[in-house]
Design a protein around this motif. Structure first.
Motif, short mmCIF file in Angstrom:
data_model
loop_
_atom_site.label_atom_id
_atom_site.label_comp_id
_atom_site.label_asym_id
_atom_site.label_seq_id
_atom_site.Cartn_x
_atom_site.Cartn_y
_atom_site.Cartn_z
N ALA A 1 105.71 46.91 77.69
CA ALA A 1 106.16 45.86 76.77
C ALA A 1 107.64 45.58 76.96
N VAL A 2 108.41 46.65 77.21
CA VAL A 2 109.86 46.47 77.44
C VAL A 2 110.09 45.71 78.75
N ARG A 3 109.30 46.04 79.78
CA ARG A 3 109.44 45.33 81.05
C ARG A 3 109.14 43.85 80.88
N LYS A 4 108.02 43.57 80.20
CA LYS A 4 107.60 42.19 79.99
C LYS A 4 108.66 41.42 79.19
N PHE A 5 109.22 42.08 78.21
CA PHE A 5 110.25 41.46 77.37
C PHE A 5 111.52 41.20 78.19
N ALA A 6 111.94 42.20 78.97
CA ALA A 6 113.16 42.06 79.79
C ALA A 6 112.99 40.92 80.78
N GLU A 7 111.79 40.81 81.35
CA GLU A 7 111.53 39.71 82.28
C GLU A 7 111.57 38.37 81.56
N ILE B 1 113.26 37.52 78.95
CA ILE B 1 114.60 37.10 78.54
C ILE B 1 115.54 37.03 79.75
N GLY B 2 115.01 37.34 80.94
CA GLY B 2 115.81 37.23 82.16
C GLY B 2 116.89 38.29 82.28
N ASP B 3 116.64 39.46 81.76
CA ASP B 3 117.64 40.52 81.79
C ASP B 3 117.04 41.79 82.41
N LEU B 4 117.12 41.87 83.74
CA LEU B 4 116.45 42.98 84.43
C LEU B 4 117.40 44.18 84.59
N ASN B 5 117.96 44.60 83.50
CA ASN B 5 118.88 45.73 83.50
C ASN B 5 118.13 47.01 83.87
N PRO B 6 118.62 47.76 84.88
CA PRO B 6 117.92 49.00 85.25
C PRO B 6 117.84 50.02 84.10
N LEU B 7 118.75 49.93 83.15
CA LEU B 7 118.67 50.86 82.01
C LEU B 7 117.45 50.56 81.14
N TYR B 8 116.93 49.35 81.23
CA TYR B 8 115.70 48.99 80.53
C TYR B 8 114.46 49.34 81.36
N ILE C 1 116.39 52.61 77.65
CA ILE C 1 116.60 52.02 76.33
C ILE C 1 115.96 50.63 76.31
N ALA C 2 115.84 50.04 75.11
CA ALA C 2 115.23 48.72 74.96
C ALA C 2 116.31 47.69 74.64
N PRO C 3 116.10 46.43 75.02
CA PRO C 3 117.08 45.38 74.69
C PRO C 3 117.28 45.26 73.16
N PRO C 4 118.47 44.83 72.73
CA PRO C 4 118.78 44.82 71.30
C PRO C 4 117.83 44.00 70.42
N ALA D 1 118.43 36.66 72.35
CA ALA D 1 118.25 37.66 73.42
C ALA D 1 119.14 37.33 74.61
N LYS D 2 119.27 36.04 74.90
CA LYS D 2 120.12 35.63 76.02
C LYS D 2 121.58 35.98 75.74
N ILE D 3 122.00 35.79 74.49
CA ILE D 3 123.39 36.15 74.14
C ILE D 3 123.64 37.63 74.43
N SER D 4 122.63 38.46 74.16
CA SER D 4 122.83 39.91 74.38
C SER D 4 123.06 40.23 75.86
N ARG D 5 122.68 39.29 76.74
CA ARG D 5 122.92 39.50 78.17
C ARG D 5 124.39 39.63 78.50
N LEU D 6 125.25 39.05 77.66
CA LEU D 6 126.69 39.15 77.88
C LEU D 6 127.14 40.61 77.93
N PHE D 7 126.38 41.48 77.28
CA PHE D 7 126.77 42.88 77.15
C PHE D 7 125.91 43.81 77.99
N SER D 8 124.93 43.23 78.65
CA SER D 8 123.96 44.04 79.39
C SER D 8 124.62 44.90 80.47
N THR D 9 125.62 44.34 81.14
CA THR D 9 126.26 45.10 82.22
C THR D 9 127.17 46.21 81.68
#
Lengths: 149, 145
Positions: free
Chosen positions: A21-27, A29-36, A51-54, B65-73
């Motif tokens: 679910a976290v992977r699907k969510f990260a994809e 929102i376009g945020d493929l952070n390796p920490l997720y 960890i999960a996105p905020p 959620a997109k705004i949170s990307r500013l802090f992702s790195t």
């Protein structure tokens, strides 16, 4: 009306922060952070695990407030807050519930606007709070009238 | 991978803005699936029109959620602690959203530092669609999480 349900809370439900679910969510929102997404990277991070996105708590189930009926459509999401005590970890179980916190009205140019404030809370298995998420939902006069006809 | 273990900002510093590719319908469908928010005003034209909208609109929570990307790195250094967003405009398919923010305050708590940011998501016409505030909590002690 809804004001008689003010202060009520849902029974709550246990949600798992699922990997997939976290992977699907990260994809989404376009945020493929390796920490997720990446166990290896996460293991070597300060958190020691993924960890999960905020804004991920939006995907959880919180249960329903008995007797509270809201319009099925036309609701406007006015604002949103998340408050974290710590990040949310992938794989953990979170007990989630919903509280109907506040209701007030304002006169707008197109009639009365009702503001409903809900708080969604997530606790760890020891009952310690991980996050609280507060949403303001706006019901326009047109939508409210449609509901009661 | 270069690991930057601690960030440092001063009040007034601006985050490097991020301009995203135009919003697509597929993106909204994906977000509906991932979030569980299937309100059809976000995906189906007829439903949006019936609600009095000129077309489908993006989920406010997707913009947040997109705004949170500013802090992702920066998540190696700390985490998003308090994140507030007000949805002040609608986002349509084809809109080009730019995210940005600046430091409006900074507070030391022992070894930890809490940075306060003003954040925004703005469309191609220069109009804000979401504005808010966010605190980023950086941990001074690497052994704690």
């Amino acid at each position: 009306m809804w004001t008689d349900r003010l202060g009520s809370r849902s029974q709550g439900e246990v949600n798992e922060v699922e990997k997939g679910a976290v992977r699907k969510f990260a994809e989404a929102i376009g945020d493929l952070n390796p920490l997720y997404l990446d166990d290896e990277v996460a293991k070597n991070s300060r958190y020691g695990k993924r960890i999960a996105p905020p804004t991920f708590p939006i995907t959880f189930r919180y249960g329903f407030i008995e007797g509270l009926e809201l319009p099925k459509s036309g609701l406007i999401h006015g604002d949103q807050r998340f408050e974290y005590q710590r990040p949310l970890f992938v794989g953990e179980e979170v007990f989630c519930y919903l509280v109907f916190k506040d209701a007030f009205e304002k006169e707008g140019s197109r009639g009365r606007l009702d503001f409903l404030v809900f708080e969604r809370v997530g606790e760890d298995q020891e009952g310690e709070r991980i996050f609280a998420a507060r949403s303001t939902i706006i019901v326009t006069e047109a939508v409210r009238k449609e509901m009661y006809t | 991978m270069t690991q930057q273990l601690s960030v440092h900002w001063e009040t007034g510093d601006r985050l490097e803005p991020i301009t995203l590719p135009p919003v697509t319908r597929l993106e909204l469908i994906k977000y509906a699936g991932a979030s569980g928010d299937y309100n059809p005003i976000h995906t189906i034209d007829e439903a949006a029109e019936k609600a009095g909208l000129p077309g489908v609109i993006a989920h406010g929570m997707l913009t947040m959620a997109k705004i949170s990307r500013l802090f992702s790195t920066q998540l190696e250094s700390g985490f998003v602690q308090n994140f507030y967003t007000r949805f002040v405009g609608m986002v349509f398919i084809g809109d080009v959203i730019t995210l940005g923010g600046k430091v409006i305050g900074k507070e030391k708590r022992n070894q930890d530092t809490v940075y306060r940011f003003e954040v925004f998501a703005r469309n191609q016409k220069g109009k804000d669609v979401a504005v808010g505030e966010l605190t980023f909590f950086t941990l001074g002690d690497l052994t704690r999480a």
